[in-house]
Design a protein around this motif. Sequence first.
Motif, PDB file in Angstrom:
ATOM      1  N   ALA A 259       1.399 -12.486  -0.116  1.00 42.89           N
ATOM      2  CA  ALA A 259       0.465 -12.715  -0.243  1.00 42.89           C
ATOM      3  C   ALA A 259      -0.966 -11.614  -1.343  1.00 42.89           C
ATOM      4  O   ALA A 259      -1.299 -11.023  -0.494  1.00 42.89           O
ATOM      5  N   VAL A 260      -1.020 -11.779  -2.193  1.00 45.78           N
ATOM      6  CA  VAL A 260      -1.690 -11.030  -3.383  1.00 45.78           C
ATOM      7  C   VAL A 260      -3.048 -11.125  -3.025  1.00 45.78           C
ATOM      8  O   VAL A 260      -3.859 -10.064  -2.860  1.00 45.78           O
ATOM      9  N   ASP A 261      -3.907 -12.342  -2.825  1.00 38.39           N
ATOM     10  CA  ASP A 261      -4.508 -11.998  -2.616  1.00 38.39           C
ATOM     11  C   ASP A 261      -6.112 -12.620  -1.465  1.00 38.39           C
ATOM     12  O   ASP A 261      -4.597 -13.794  -0.550  1.00 38.39           O
TER      13      ASP A 261
ATOM     14  N   ARG B 217      -0.368  -7.401   6.774  1.00 35.55           N
ATOM     15  CA  ARG B 217      -1.898  -7.106   7.191  1.00 35.55           C
ATOM     16  C   ARG B 217      -2.625  -6.038   7.113  1.00 35.55           C
ATOM     17  O   ARG B 217      -3.748  -5.940   7.458  1.00 35.55           O
ATOM     18  N   VAL B 218      -2.143  -5.190   6.224  1.00 36.40           N
ATOM     19  CA  VAL B 218      -2.817  -3.611   5.860  1.00 36.40           C
ATOM     20  C   VAL B 218      -3.142  -3.981   4.281  1.00 36.40           C
ATOM     21  O   VAL B 218      -3.697  -2.518   4.550  1.00 36.40           O
ATOM     22  N   GLY B 219      -2.829  -4.265   3.401  1.00 31.21           N
ATOM     23  CA  GLY B 219      -3.638  -4.706   2.056  1.00 31.21           C
ATOM     24  C   GLY B 219      -2.339  -4.103   1.148  1.00 31.21           C
ATOM     25  O   GLY B 219      -3.483  -3.140   0.445  1.00 31.21           O
ATOM     26  N   ARG B 220      -1.301  -4.368   1.639  1.00 33.31           N
ATOM     27  CA  ARG B 220      -0.631  -3.527   0.801  1.00 33.31           C
ATOM     28  C   ARG B 220      -0.179  -4.144  -0.768  1.00 33.31           C
ATOM     29  O   ARG B 220      -0.318  -5.132  -1.464  1.00 33.31           O
ATOM     30  N   SER B 221      -0.008  -3.397  -1.471  1.00 33.27           N
ATOM     31  CA  SER B 221       0.430  -3.492  -3.032  1.00 33.27           C
ATOM     32  C   SER B 221       1.498  -4.748  -3.045  1.00 33.27           C
ATOM     33  O   SER B 221       2.475  -5.538  -1.979  1.00 33.27           O
ATOM     34  N   LEU B 222       1.885  -5.271  -3.781  1.00 25.98           N
ATOM     35  CA  LEU B 222       3.058  -6.783  -4.432  1.00 25.98           C
ATOM     36  C   LEU B 222       4.182  -5.206  -4.326  1.00 25.98           C
ATOM     37  O   LEU B 222       4.936  -6.262  -3.306  1.00 25.98           O
TER      38      LEU B 222
ATOM     39  N   MET C 178       7.150  -5.728  -0.957  1.00 23.02           N
ATOM     40  CA  MET C 178       8.195  -6.307  -1.570  1.00 23.02           C
ATOM     41  C   MET C 178       8.937  -4.850  -0.174  1.00 23.02           C
ATOM     42  O   MET C 178      10.174  -5.664   0.418  1.00 23.02           O
ATOM     43  N   ARG C 179       8.994  -3.758  -0.118  1.00 26.88           N
ATOM     44  CA  ARG C 179       9.325  -3.166   0.641  1.00 26.88           C
ATOM     45  C   ARG C 179       9.296  -3.276   1.963  1.00 26.88           C
ATOM     46  O   ARG C 179      10.568  -3.979   3.626  1.00 26.88           O
ATOM     47  N   HIS C 180       8.336  -4.188   2.346  1.00 21.23           N
ATOM     48  CA  HIS C 180       8.424  -3.924   4.171  1.00 21.23           C
ATOM     49  C   HIS C 180       8.473  -5.129   4.498  1.00 21.23           C
ATOM     50  O   HIS C 180       9.325  -5.218   5.073  1.00 21.23           O
TER      51      HIS C 180
END
Length: 417
Positions: A335-337, A362-367, A371-373
Amino acid sequence: MSEGRIEAPRGTRDVLPDEHRLRREILRVAADAFAGHGFGQLTTPTFEHTEVFARGVGASTDIVRKEMYTFEDRGGRSITLRPEGTAGVVRAFVEHGMHKLPLPVKLWYTGSMFRYEAPQSGRFREHTQIGAEAIGSDDPLLDAEVIALAAAIYASVGVPDLRLRISSLGDAGSREPYRVQLREYLLAQIDALPDDARQRMIENPMRLFDSKDPVVAAVMAHAPRLADNLSDAATDHFGRVLAALDAVGIAYERDSSLVRGLDYYTHTVFEFTCDRLGAQSGIGGGGRYDGLVHQLGGPELSGVGFGSGIERIVLALAAAGIEPPPPKIDIYFAAVDDESRREVFAIMTRLRARGRSCDADRVGRSLKGMMRHAAGMGASRTVILGPRERERGVAVIREMQTGDQIEVPLLNLERAL
């Protein structure tokens, strides 16, 4: 205690998520095997009255003499953290009148055991054990069945280079004449024995076979063996156990020095070892106990069982290169925003209630980071949702293995997942 980092007490360890995944698989395999053999699960308290172990395990054993965590509770009662599983199971069997049930009563357990011993590889002051006890039959086939059960669990989880050592401690008709013979031998060697061994020779000379002292071990190497002095009845019992193992193709090695570390054993005793673990090769074992139920206040019933440390099994699997299964979830939500995250939270909550495993950033990653997560968590699918998708009323579902993507109307997203 000084300020700063606090570590786990010496001789204990934390079990981290990777190992827990492997432990869960071991417990799943074991639980299925126990159920398939007719065993029901029993849970006993972590601590028992000290008398359970003093009477059951044996006052001359290292466990009772040196290794138990014993303390007085606020009522002045002597309480002991359980050092092994069998005595507590038998205490519960007696207390709850299970002898009135159809015999044999088959029970299995899992839980923490506590022993104050020198920490070694795979041996800790707190360890987790699985075990099984079959109480109420003296049939040698039951001995073989319990051994086959343990072997099946080890084989199912993939323990390598497994060996079974087996012997007989005989019956009362074997043991009393043998103790006299063994004491006579030890008296002739008494000048070579340390003081502790001399005291143990008086209490229970067979315990010296279990000594780790090299001086005592050298004396015991030439001691007479109980396996060579069995009564006719004990010889017949042991022979029928071995014949049953032969019939199902379970290989074994007869080892007349095997006595186990507990006084309640009679007749069959056995130990499974893994050659890849070096000197500390034992991963589990057990045997028959014909007098324990009566010693703990019950009727004259015999039993047989085994216990196995989970840590030892994990070490054996690691020696074979078997690693914990990778983490895996069904669905990852990228979820981006903030508005998308709120919407995704509601969807995840409903999916989790239906048994689907889900997670999100839950830590504000980029898209790209999300995807890596998702890949690192072993997600099968990733749902991508941001302002552009919401504006069009859709979400993107990506199949992580193939990279294929489809768009799904938001109103149909839960059904699609």
